[in-house]
Design an enzyme around this catalytic site. Structure first.
Site, mmCIF file in Angstrom:
data_model
loop_
_atom_site.group_PDB
_atom_site.id
_atom_site.type_symbol
_atom_site.label_atom_id
_atom_site.label_comp_id
_atom_site.label_asym_id
_atom_site.label_seq_id
_atom_site.Cartn_x
_atom_site.Cartn_y
_atom_site.Cartn_z
ATOM 1 N N ASP A 130 13.770 -33.797 28.478
ATOM 2 C CA ASP A 130 13.195 -34.890 29.271
ATOM 3 C C ASP A 130 13.943 -35.026 30.604
ATOM 4 O O ASP A 130 13.343 -35.257 31.650
ATOM 5 C CB ASP A 130 13.319 -36.238 28.533
ATOM 6 C CG ASP A 130 12.729 -36.223 27.133
ATOM 7 O OD1 ASP A 130 12.720 -35.156 26.512
ATOM 8 O OD2 ASP A 130 12.303 -37.287 26.650
ATOM 9 N N GLU A 180 5.003 -30.379 19.619
ATOM 10 C CA GLU A 180 5.755 -30.440 18.358
ATOM 11 C C GLU A 180 4.862 -30.608 17.129
ATOM 12 O O GLU A 180 5.358 -30.780 16.021
ATOM 13 C CB GLU A 180 6.797 -31.562 18.442
ATOM 14 C CG GLU A 180 7.887 -31.223 19.451
ATOM 15 C CD GLU A 180 8.859 -32.358 19.712
ATOM 16 O OE1 GLU A 180 8.530 -33.515 19.383
ATOM 17 O OE2 GLU A 180 9.934 -32.078 20.260
ATOM 18 N N LYS A 240 0.009 -32.119 20.487
ATOM 19 C CA LYS A 240 0.572 -33.460 20.624
ATOM 20 C C LYS A 240 0.698 -33.825 22.107
ATOM 21 O O LYS A 240 0.487 -34.957 22.513
ATOM 22 C CB LYS A 240 1.957 -33.449 19.979
ATOM 23 C CG LYS A 240 2.742 -34.732 20.086
ATOM 24 C CD LYS A 240 4.131 -34.521 19.488
ATOM 25 C CE LYS A 240 4.978 -35.779 19.548
ATOM 26 N NZ LYS A 240 6.372 -35.532 19.146
HETATM 27 O O1 IFM Z 1 11.656 -34.411 24.226
HETATM 28 C C1 IFM Z 1 10.650 -35.175 23.641
HETATM 29 C C2 IFM Z 1 9.683 -34.246 22.963
HETATM 30 O O2 IFM Z 1 9.078 -33.398 23.901
HETATM 31 C C3 IFM Z 1 8.612 -35.045 22.265
HETATM 32 N N1 IFM Z 1 9.219 -35.937 21.294
HETATM 33 C C4 IFM Z 1 10.147 -36.877 21.922
HETATM 34 C C5 IFM Z 1 11.252 -36.152 22.663
HETATM 35 C C6 IFM Z 1 12.158 -37.176 23.355
HETATM 36 O O3 IFM Z 1 11.449 -37.873 24.319
#
Ligand code: IFM
Length: 741
Positions: free
Chosen positions: A338, A478, A584
């Site tokens: 992120d 994911e 997702k």
């Molecule tokens: O890094 C992200 C991931 O891409 C999706 N699930 C949440 C994580 C943290 O924001």
């Protein structure tokens, strides 16, 4: 409409947690959730210091909830003050992002019919990193006996986990309270000091409760208002001031007491003026705005800038940015991709020294990355998917939630196979270098990160089908586990490998002595040449991973555009979703933003359309990238709609932010505006922009710092503009033409 204001106009217990997050106050060193003064079952108080992680109970290290100072227990004629649906009027609560102050007012009616007016104010100092201040102003329609109990509550804990050991407590000269404790596993010293004073003649006593220390103030209230002022200081032995030294608990306690005494010599109002002045100076440099009929956009932009500022350290290169900043416990305060992909571009273009520090944090994680690679049988740097303190290593929990049928914990594979983060970090290093031209950084950190991440890819590839493939990964999407040749991962790894030849002439001597750089350069070149890059099929679609085209397409309309995340799991299990064409979040399409030069417009358009139809946007990282791409593709109406949704991730009507705001999505708001609508970029060392204005917007503008000059770029009814606000004259490329600003 004042875009700097976030407000709630009625008391709703179900909104307590969300508002604690979105109205959180902080300064990059610490953050305090905007908890209500009185207690409610729905609350989740939280104060965090950047870098104070703890891994008690054998669980992974997480950002520790520290002793709380936000609570005020107030009694009027013996009756405890708390709000129900009926016992109050004139309720409002605001966070003024322009000054950083939260204000809450209401009139509460006691069972005996007495009306008490409350006004609470609070802020975390922008000027004095360790200081926060609270003020409570009360007046009554008729005489009433008031008791206020407030102080430091050391019972504070993360959900179900106590990270702070039993504290030592002191009251100095019947005035200042001090609470000292250590985190249980990481042994970080914490000192919290607090002073409470009241404007009226009052009786004062101290109370020691389990792990806590309070001051009890009693006075008789009438029409004339009585003001209670509470100042607090937080210090930890991990603070940047002590970097490299073991300060010892006495130093930490002594410094905390000194900071508080200094703050007390000023008092709430002077501290506030000083802090608000600094906050206003921030806004002066970050004068980004969107003028539109829907004032929501401008507020969302200010909201993004406000949080980007408070989530990021002003001076420390040993800390990253949590996926929720420090606004809540969500994602345990860990840093993910992120930071590099969604948040850092903002800093590269506005406060490059912060971007540099964040990359230096990744440099400090190299040791962990080397160790992780070795553990999994690879070479080079395999970065932790989730990172906390610089020595914590991989902090992605190995197990996730339980399977509800068997009760067995489900294996969480991200820490092992969501490997794209290594390429994401290398990408950010290069992006930072191209934007800033900071050769010093490349010499001290950047080249080593690029070399060692490339070396990782050389060992992570597998010889198959006469080429090199990357098998068994999780891509950004994911909802798909253990896939082969995820396009995002392969292309980003390729980019990472190619970077090695770009830096080969600036590799410092130090590194040549430490590693066999020639060997790495040639291995990276050979691996890049033979690495499989999934190409568009006969329909023009780049498969997200091997076998994607054979998965079952399903109708996603019941799950899209809903305020609730993960709705699809009501109908399908994870293993079923593996076999469906459903993503997702932005996955393959991320490439069209990051590596746009590798794809033609038709490919981008066709794939954007194809994948968007198959994406449920269950991740807050998704909509901003789609908005950005739609803007770049010139489908401006769709871009604006998507931008609206991206802006609504935290500010919309959902409970999705209860555990903290979404840092990546917040970075993504700026990203979509800057890299999407404004078309911001950097071509051959020259800042470039090609702004487009959605029809419903009157204008927008961004303030960009580029190589020492502050430049305002934007669009309005008269067309596009670029203006230098300060710094030296500079050449930029506006709408494809070079101009001097
Ligand atoms: O890094 C992200 C991931 O891409 C999706 N699930 C949440 C994580 C943290 O924001």
């Amino acid at each position: 409409m004042n875009s700097y204001i976030i407000s709630e106009t009625e008391f709703d217990p179900l909104k307590i947690r969300k508002n604690e997050s979105i109205m959180c106050r902080g300064n990059g060193y610490m953050c305090i959730r905007a908890s209500l003064e009185e207690r409610y079952p729905e609350e989740k108080r939280g104060t965090f210091i950047n870098g104070v992680f703890d891994g008690a109970n054998g669980e992974v290290s997480e950002l520790a909830v520290l002793p709380d100072t936000t609570r005020f227990d107030i009694y009027v004629d013996g009756e405890r003050v708390f709000l129900t649906g009926k016992n109050h009027t004139g309720y409002s609560r605001t966070l003024d992002m322009e000054t950083g102050e939260a204000v809450r007012v209401f009139t509460w009616e006691s069972r005996a019919g007495k009306k008490i007016k409350f006004k609470f104010r609070s802020f975390v100092s922008q000027e004095k990193a360790h200081i926060a201040a609270y003020k409570a102003e009360l007046s009554a329609s008729e005489s009433a006996d008031v008791k206020i109990i407030t102080g430091i509550c050391g019972e504070a804990a993360n959900t179900g986990v106590q990270h702070i050991g039993a504290p030592v407590r002191r009251v100095y000269e019947n005035k200042t309270m001090g609470l000292y404790a250590k985190t249980l596993a990481s042994c970080v010293d914490i000192a919290v000091h607090c002073s409470v004073k009241c404007s009226a003649g009052c009786t004062v006593s101290h109370l020691a409760d389990r792990r806590s220390l309070y001051k009890c103030i009693e006075f008789t209230l009438g029409e004339k208002s009585v003001v209670t002022e509470k100042l607090v200081s937080y210090v930890s032995s991990r603070d940047p001031e002590y970097d490299g030294a073991e300060p010892g608990s006495d130093t930490v306690a002594g410094d905390g007491k000194k900071y508080l005494e200094n703050a007390c010599s000023l008092g709430y109002d002077a501290l506030f003026n000083e802090s608000a002045g600094k906050q206003r100076a921030y806004w002066k440099r970050h004068g980004d705005k969107i003028v539109s009929k829907n004032g929501f956009y401008d507020r969302a932009l200010k909201f993004a800038l406000y949080h980007l500022n408070i989530m990021t350290s002003q001076s420390d290169n040993r800390v990253g940015i949590g996926a929720k900043g420090m606004s809540g416990e969500g994602y345990k305060g860990h840093s993910y991709w992120d930071t590099e992909i969604f948040i850092m571009p903002h800093f590269m273009f506005t406060e490059p020294e912060k971007a540099r520090r964040l990359l230096e944090y990744r440099f400090k994680l190299l040791k962990s990355a080397l160790k992780k690679a070795e553990r999994f049988g690879f070479k080079g740097a395999m970065y932790p998917w989730e990172a906390a303190w610089i020595t914590d290593g991989e902090t992605c929990p190995e197990y996730g939630d339980i399977d509800l049928l068997t009760g067995e914990a489900r294996r969480n594979l991200m820490g092992e196979i969501e490997v794209h983060i290594s390429a994401d970090i290398a990408y950010a290093v290069w992006q930072y270098y191209t934007i800033t031209g900071d050769t010093g950084f490349m010499e001290s950190c950047g080249c080593e990160i690029i070399l060692l991440t490339a070396l990782f890819w050389c060992s992570r590839v597998t010889e198959k089908n006469g080429r090199l493939e990357i098998l068994n990964v999780i891509g950004p999407d994911e909802y798909k586990d253990c896939v082969d040749n995820n396009a995002y991962t392969n292309y980003m790894a390729y980019f990472n490998l190619k970077l090695v030849s770009k830096i080969k002439d600036i590799i410092p001597k130090r590194l040549k002595e430490k590693y066999d750089c020639e060997k790495i350069v040639s291995a990276a070149k050979n691996t890049a040449e033979r690495l499989y890059l999934p190409e568009a099929n006969e329909n023009g679609i780049i498969p997200q991973f091997d076998g994607y085209a054979e998965l079952k397409p399903i109708d996603l309309s019941p799950y899209k555009n809903k305020s609730c995340v993960g709705l699809i799991f009501k109908d399908y299990g994870f293993s079923q979703i593996q076999k469906m064409q459903v993503s997702k979040q932005a996955d393959t399409v991320m490439l069209f933003y990051l590596l746009s030069e590798m794809f033609d417009k038709k490919t981008v358009f066709d794939n954007f359309k194809f994948y968007e139809e198959r994406t449920v946007h269950d991740s807050s990282l998704s909509m901003c990238i789609h908005a950005l791409l739609a803007a770049r593709l010139g489908i401006i109406e769709a871009a604006e709609k998507m931008f609206y949704k991206a802006c609504s991730v935290d500010l919309g009507d959902t409970d999705n932010s209860d555990d903290g705001i979404h840092s990546a999505s917040i970075g993504g708001i700026w990203l979509a505006l800057a890299m999407g609508f404004c078309g911001l970029g950097c071509e051959d060392g020259v800042l470039s922009a090609s702004p487009v204005l959605p029809v419903d917007w009157e204008s927008f503008e961004l303030c960009v710092e580029y190589r020492g000059a502050l430049i305002k770029i934007g669009a309005d009814a008269g067309g596009t503009f670029a203006e230098r606000l300060c710094g030296d004259k500079t050449k930029i490329k506006l709408n494809g033409k070079y101009i001097e600003v």
